[in-house]
Design an enzyme around this catalytic site. Sequence first.
Site, mmCIF file in Angstrom:
data_model
loop_
_atom_site.group_PDB
_atom_site.id
_atom_site.type_symbol
_atom_site.label_atom_id
_atom_site.label_comp_id
_atom_site.label_asym_id
_atom_site.label_seq_id
_atom_site.Cartn_x
_atom_site.Cartn_y
_atom_site.Cartn_z
ATOM 1 N N ASP A 16 -0.445 1.667 -6.763
ATOM 2 C CA ASP A 16 -0.862 1.556 -5.366
ATOM 3 C C ASP A 16 0.287 1.967 -4.450
ATOM 4 O O ASP A 16 1.454 1.936 -4.844
ATOM 5 C CB ASP A 16 -1.252 0.101 -5.042
HETATM 6 N N1 URA Z 1 -2.360 -3.170 -10.595
HETATM 7 C C1 URA Z 1 -2.462 -3.208 -9.252
HETATM 8 O O1 URA Z 1 -3.133 -4.054 -8.680
HETATM 9 N N2 URA Z 1 -1.786 -2.275 -8.565
HETATM 10 C C2 URA Z 1 -1.014 -1.320 -9.126
HETATM 11 O O2 URA Z 1 -0.408 -0.512 -8.427
HETATM 12 C C3 URA Z 1 -0.910 -1.317 -10.534
HETATM 13 C C4 URA Z 1 -1.604 -2.259 -11.249
#
Ligand code: URA
Length: 238
Positions: free
Chosen positions: A102
């Site tokens: 993310d």
């Molecule tokens: N899980 C999440 O919620 N975000 C990420 O960036 C990676 C794994």
Amino acid sequence: MRLDRFLCDMQLGTRSQVKESIRKGLVSVNGILARDPDMKLDEQKDIVSYMGRMITYQTLFYYMLHKPAGVVTATRDRRERTVMDLMNGACGKGLAPVGRLDKDTEGLLLITNDGELAHRLLAPGKHVEKTYYVECRGVLTVDKISILEKGVDIGDGERTLPARVRRISQSDSSYVMELTITEGRFHQVKRMVQAIGGSVTYLKRLSMGTLSLDTALPKGSYRPLTEIEISDLVQSPK
Ligand code: URA
């Protein structure tokens, strides 16, 4: 292929830097000092040496990026800065991130043009382990650890696969843990934490399969993988 292009492709400098190296007599081809950057060579047969070191031509490239928060995991984006904007100077056609973090997640991101490896690491059936350092709001009880470990409903019909949890600390209203999962569902870690009544305040990926984030690699920087890191990844169960 031209000699200067060969040297650039092998990350030995920019076009002007490799020309300078040739001019300084640092490069030889088949044991003979090279003088002409435009010299044509057969990258599979001719033996190129740079400062006495034999350089083997390669087309597959592997890097680890220490992703900072604030950049999106994409090769291109009209509005946002992408992880590939941080890869200036890396060579290899078709480089792309393996999997997604993310925008606000930090940590290990593998960047490669080895599509076969990328596919293998991401294939749902391969269950490649990913370990995250997770700071959360809430209280991580033994019962909640057990729920995460057994698999939890994150709202898309199927429970998550069993995970590993290592609780690092707990204060009144926040905790830190390491969480190892073997899937890559959308916002998976955040949704797992939500499912046990908490929320993630900071998330960082520490490892993926056999590859661990180099603790000496500054945030926002990348480095090529070592030969051992590459062979461990490539040889990991197929
Ligand atoms: N899980 C999440 O919620 N975000 C990420 O960036 C990676 C794994």
